[in-house]
Every structure is written in structure tokens, then in C-alpha cells.
Design an enzyme around this catalytic site. Sequence first.
Site, PDB file in Angstrom:
ATOM      1  N   ILE A   1      -7.069  -6.367  20.268  1.00  0.00           N
ATOM      2  CA  ILE A   1      -7.678  -7.591  19.299  1.00  0.00           C
ATOM      3  C   ILE A   1      -6.685  -8.710  19.260  1.00  0.00           C
ATOM      4  CG2 ILE A   1      -9.139  -7.996  17.194  1.00  0.00           C
ATOM      5  CD1 ILE A   1     -10.197  -5.812  18.827  1.00  0.00           C
TER       6      ILE A   1
ATOM      7  N   ASN B   1      -6.985  -1.151   5.941  1.00  0.00           N
ATOM      8  CA  ASN B   1      -6.842  -2.000   7.110  1.00  0.00           C
ATOM      9  C   ASN B   1      -5.291  -2.496   7.163  1.00  0.00           C
ATOM     10  OD1 ASN B   1      -7.409  -4.328   9.092  1.00  0.00           O
ATOM     11  ND2 ASN B   1      -6.438  -5.317   7.550  1.00  0.00           N
TER      12      ASN B   1
ATOM     13  N   TYR C   1       3.692   4.364  15.630  1.00  0.00           N
ATOM     14  CA  TYR C   1       2.090   3.710  15.291  1.00  0.00           C
ATOM     15  C   TYR C   1       1.077   4.657  15.850  1.00  0.00           C
ATOM     16  CZ  TYR C   1      -1.196   0.059  15.368  1.00  0.00           C
ATOM     17  OH  TYR C   1      -2.503  -1.003  15.314  1.00  0.00           O
TER      18      TYR C   1
ATOM     19  N   SER D   1      -6.929   3.094  15.782  1.00  0.00           N
ATOM     20  CA  SER D   1      -6.487   2.311  16.999  1.00  0.00           C
ATOM     21  C   SER D   1      -6.813   3.376  18.324  1.00  0.00           C
ATOM     22  CB  SER D   1      -4.900   2.019  16.968  1.00  0.00           C
ATOM     23  OG  SER D   1      -4.710   1.745  18.272  1.00  0.00           O
TER      24      SER D   1
ATOM     25  N   SER E   1       0.748   7.495  13.308  1.00  0.00           N
ATOM     26  CA  SER E   1       0.093   6.836  12.019  1.00  0.00           C
ATOM     27  C   SER E   1      -1.364   6.750  12.291  1.00  0.00           C
ATOM     28  CB  SER E   1       0.745   5.725  11.570  1.00  0.00           C
ATOM     29  OG  SER E   1       0.356   4.610  12.246  1.00  0.00           O
ATOM     30  N   LYS E   2      -1.906   6.146  13.492  1.00  0.00           N
ATOM     31  CA  LYS E   2      -3.034   5.960  13.518  1.00  0.00           C
ATOM     32  C   LYS E   2      -3.856   7.128  13.987  1.00  0.00           C
ATOM     33  CE  LYS E   2      -2.872   1.445  12.759  1.00  0.00           C
ATOM     34  NZ  LYS E   2      -3.722   0.918  11.583  1.00  0.00           N
TER      35      LYS E   2
ATOM     36  N   VAL F   1       0.677  -1.417  -0.120  1.00  0.00           N
ATOM     37  CA  VAL F   1      -0.156   0.002  -0.008  1.00  0.00           C
ATOM     38  C   VAL F   1       0.722   1.205   0.013  1.00  0.00           C
ATOM     39  CG1 VAL F   1      -2.174  -1.061   1.096  1.00  0.00           C
ATOM     40  CG2 VAL F   1      -0.235  -0.115   2.591  1.00  0.00           C
TER      41      VAL F   1
HETATM   42  P1  NAP Z   1      -2.034  -8.420  10.885  1.00  0.00           P
HETATM   43  O1  NAP Z   1      -2.644  -9.962  11.402  1.00  0.00           O
HETATM   44  O2  NAP Z   1      -0.717  -8.383  10.946  1.00  0.00           O
HETATM   45  O3  NAP Z   1      -2.656  -8.307   9.480  1.00  0.00           O
HETATM   46  C1  NAP Z   1      -2.160  -7.397   8.539  1.00  0.00           C
HETATM   47  C2  NAP Z   1      -2.081  -7.734   7.028  1.00  0.00           C
HETATM   48  O4  NAP Z   1      -1.410  -6.588   6.432  1.00  0.00           O
HETATM   49  C3  NAP Z   1      -1.086  -8.804   6.900  1.00  0.00           C
HETATM   50  O5  NAP Z   1      -1.513  -9.790   6.053  1.00  0.00           O
HETATM   51  C4  NAP Z   1       0.301  -8.073   6.430  1.00  0.00           C
HETATM   52  O6  NAP Z   1       0.915  -8.880   5.270  1.00  0.00           O
HETATM   53  C5  NAP Z   1      -0.529  -6.852   5.512  1.00  0.00           C
HETATM   54  N1  NAP Z   1       0.390  -5.857   5.156  1.00  0.00           N
HETATM   55  C6  NAP Z   1       1.446  -5.624   5.889  1.00  0.00           C
HETATM   56  N2  NAP Z   1       2.133  -4.482   5.303  1.00  0.00           N
HETATM   57  C7  NAP Z   1       1.347  -4.231   4.080  1.00  0.00           C
HETATM   58  C8  NAP Z   1       1.790  -3.539   3.059  1.00  0.00           C
HETATM   59  N3  NAP Z   1       2.482  -2.569   3.005  1.00  0.00           N
HETATM   60  N4  NAP Z   1       0.665  -3.477   2.135  1.00  0.00           N
HETATM   61  C9  NAP Z   1      -0.327  -4.246   2.127  1.00  0.00           C
HETATM   62  N5  NAP Z   1      -0.630  -5.228   3.038  1.00  0.00           N
HETATM   63  C10 NAP Z   1       0.140  -5.072   3.998  1.00  0.00           C
HETATM   64  O7  NAP Z   1      -2.736  -7.357  11.733  1.00  0.00           O
HETATM   65  P2  NAP Z   1      -4.004  -7.127  12.335  1.00  0.00           P
HETATM   66  O8  NAP Z   1      -4.049  -7.410  13.743  1.00  0.00           O
HETATM   67  O9  NAP Z   1      -5.182  -7.739  11.782  1.00  0.00           O
HETATM   68  O10 NAP Z   1      -4.483  -5.655  11.984  1.00  0.00           O
HETATM   69  C11 NAP Z   1      -5.211  -5.241  11.001  1.00  0.00           C
HETATM   70  C12 NAP Z   1      -5.319  -3.573  11.212  1.00  0.00           C
HETATM   71  O11 NAP Z   1      -5.842  -3.466  12.283  1.00  0.00           O
HETATM   72  C13 NAP Z   1      -4.071  -2.766  11.143  1.00  0.00           C
HETATM   73  O12 NAP Z   1      -4.089  -1.442  10.478  1.00  0.00           O
HETATM   74  C14 NAP Z   1      -3.753  -2.546  12.653  1.00  0.00           C
HETATM   75  O13 NAP Z   1      -2.733  -1.711  13.041  1.00  0.00           O
HETATM   76  C15 NAP Z   1      -5.186  -2.519  13.037  1.00  0.00           C
HETATM   77  N6  NAP Z   1      -5.470  -2.574  14.580  1.00  0.00           N
HETATM   78  C16 NAP Z   1      -4.960  -3.818  15.016  1.00  0.00           C
HETATM   79  C17 NAP Z   1      -5.179  -4.169  16.728  1.00  0.00           C
HETATM   80  C18 NAP Z   1      -4.963  -5.198  17.252  1.00  0.00           C
HETATM   81  O14 NAP Z   1      -4.992  -5.582  18.649  1.00  0.00           O
HETATM   82  N7  NAP Z   1      -4.490  -6.420  16.414  1.00  0.00           N
HETATM   83  C19 NAP Z   1      -5.849  -2.942  17.342  1.00  0.00           C
HETATM   84  C20 NAP Z   1      -5.995  -1.676  16.547  1.00  0.00           C
HETATM   85  C21 NAP Z   1      -5.786  -1.766  15.499  1.00  0.00           C
HETATM   86  P3  NAP Z   1       2.199  -9.599   6.186  1.00  0.00           P
HETATM   87  O15 NAP Z   1       1.726 -10.518   7.314  1.00  0.00           O
HETATM   88  O16 NAP Z   1       2.888 -10.297   5.160  1.00  0.00           O
HETATM   89  O17 NAP Z   1       3.121  -8.678   6.511  1.00  0.00           O
END
Ligand code: NAP
Length: 246
Positions: A187, A89, A154, A141, A157-158, A63
Site C-alpha cells: 500500500i 492499526n 514484522y 499484512s 508480528s503480523k 500502544v
Molecule cells: P505509517 O504511515 O508509518 O503510519 C503508522 C502510524 O502509527 C504513524 O502515525 C506512527 O507514528 C504511528 N505509530 C508508530 N508507533 C506507534 C506506537 N508505538 N503507538 C502509537 N502509534 C504509533 O504506516 P502505514 O503504512 O499507514 O501502516 C499502518 C498499518 O498498516 C501498520 O500496522 C502496517 O504494518 C500495516 N500495513 C501497511 C502496509 C503498507 O504497505 N503500507 C501493508 C500491510 C500492512 P510515527 O510516524 O510518529 O512513528
Amino acid sequence: MRLEGKKAVITGAAQGIGKSIALGMAREGADICVADVNIENSEKTAQEICALGVKSIAVRLDVSKQDEVAKAFETSVKEFGRIDILVNNAGITRDTVLLRMKEEDWDAVININLKGSFLCSKEAVRIMAKQRYGKIISISSVVAFMGNPGQINYSSSKAGLIGLTKTIAKEYASRGIRANAVAPGFIQTAMTDVLTDAVKDEMRKAIPLGEFGTPEDVANAVIFLASAEADYITGQVIHINGGMYM
Ligand code: NAP
């Protein structure tokens, strides 16, 4: 079927929260472009989505790269004819405190989490403005609102995503485009699995509802914002954090 016939691009949808949003939207009748840097997992996710009886394609993109974003949207429009929903996302973390943070870790997180959402939103708005309809939902976030030690890149950015969301909402409301954000707390995904049990125990204590959220908790709010039920909502943030921030 709240999203019957809608066409959605979801970044970072190969796994975690993005995958849960993708499956949830597909169950509501939307066709899905799984747009992720991890093409192998994206293809698996797209297959799972197709099994639900809608169309799905997997597109590899980083992205933070303008040319890859442009190509992904071009492919989606060629396949689906239009784009009704964009979910920003894709996101990463590179955690450490301010004085230890390398410039490259600041840049990586800002480039993917914030600039990536800018690039994807720009492509989406170009298409949605012509259609006079579109929904952009960005995954922010809780740390955008609370700050968090060790996450200056982080949380910045958020927080930036909130400004991006409100500005798109104001600039393109007249074209029928709604922009909203959700701000998840803790999460259970691969992103948080890496934290130690001690850190997880500390975090649990800070959550009034006493439990971590699930990807489905986030997906439910995103699907609501994407649906016609939320057509009069724009420029808003839904907090999904078990009461951790209120
Ligand atoms: P995740 O399990 O790490 O999944 C993120 C996905 O994005 C992975 O498939 C990753 O691929 C892909 N990605 C990474 N860099 C990318 C890029 N440059 N271009 C396109 N795709 C890319 O994360 P998640 O926990 O589901 O989080 C999803 C979103 O929710 C994120 O924005 C995160 O900041 C936000 N969020 C998460 C939480 C939480 O507690 N988990 C809380 C608040 C907000 P790779 O695995 O190959 O890198």
C-alpha cells in the site's frame, strides 16, 4: 451513513492507512479517537475529522505501554461514553535478515505491532463486554501469510495478529464482540515510500492487478467490517493485495 453514532478508537491514525480509516469512518458518521504516538499529526487529523461534522479527539499514546493505553481508553470513554470500534492499526518496521537482526529490533516490532494490539484489545474488550457489543479490527499484512525476506520480526508480528483475532472472536462472541483482520499487500504510504524504485518494480511484477493499493482500498474493507453489514462475520481475514497472495 453506515456508522452513524458509533464511537471508534483508531491507533496510529495520525497518518497513512489509519488516517484514511479514520476519515472514512467519520464520513460514515462515527466519532473518532485518533490515538497515535505523534500528537502533532494526530491533532491535525482530528481537526480534519471534526470538519466532517462528527466529534474527534487526539490522544497521545505508545500502544506498547500499558499505562498509556489504559489512559487513552479512559479519555475516550469520558469523551464519548462508550467504544464500539477498535482498529489496531499502529505498526512499525525494522527490516533486516535473521542473522543480522538485533534483539532490540525484534522486540520493538513485536512490542508495538503485536503486544500493542493485545493491550488495546484488552482495554476495548473490557468496555465492549459490558456494552454487549463491539468490533475489533486488526491490520495484519500479506507477509503474515507469505513470509518476506528481511522481515522476520514484522511478518511474525503480523501472523501473531491472526491468532489474536481468532482467539478474541471465539472468547467474546457470546458478549456480542466481533474480531476480524485485514491483510493488506503493498500500500502506498510513508512506510513503503522508503523502499527503492528497484524494490518497488520487483513488487509490482508480483501483483496480478499490476498496481499498488491505496490507503482507501484498506479503509473500505475496514469500514465494511465495522458496519452492521458485517455483523455475521467474525474471526475472518480480508486480503487486500491486488491478487499478490490468494
Ligand atoms: P505509517 O504511515 O508509518 O503510519 C503508522 C502510524 O502509527 C504513524 O502515525 C506512527 O507514528 C504511528 N505509530 C508508530 N508507533 C506507534 C506506537 N508505538 N503507538 C502509537 N502509534 C504509533 O504506516 P502505514 O503504512 O499507514 O501502516 C499502518 C498499518 O498498516 C501498520 O500496522 C502496517 O504494518 C500495516 N500495513 C501497511 C502496509 C503498507 O504497505 N503500507 C501493508 C500491510 C500492512 P510515527 O510516524 O510518529 O512513528
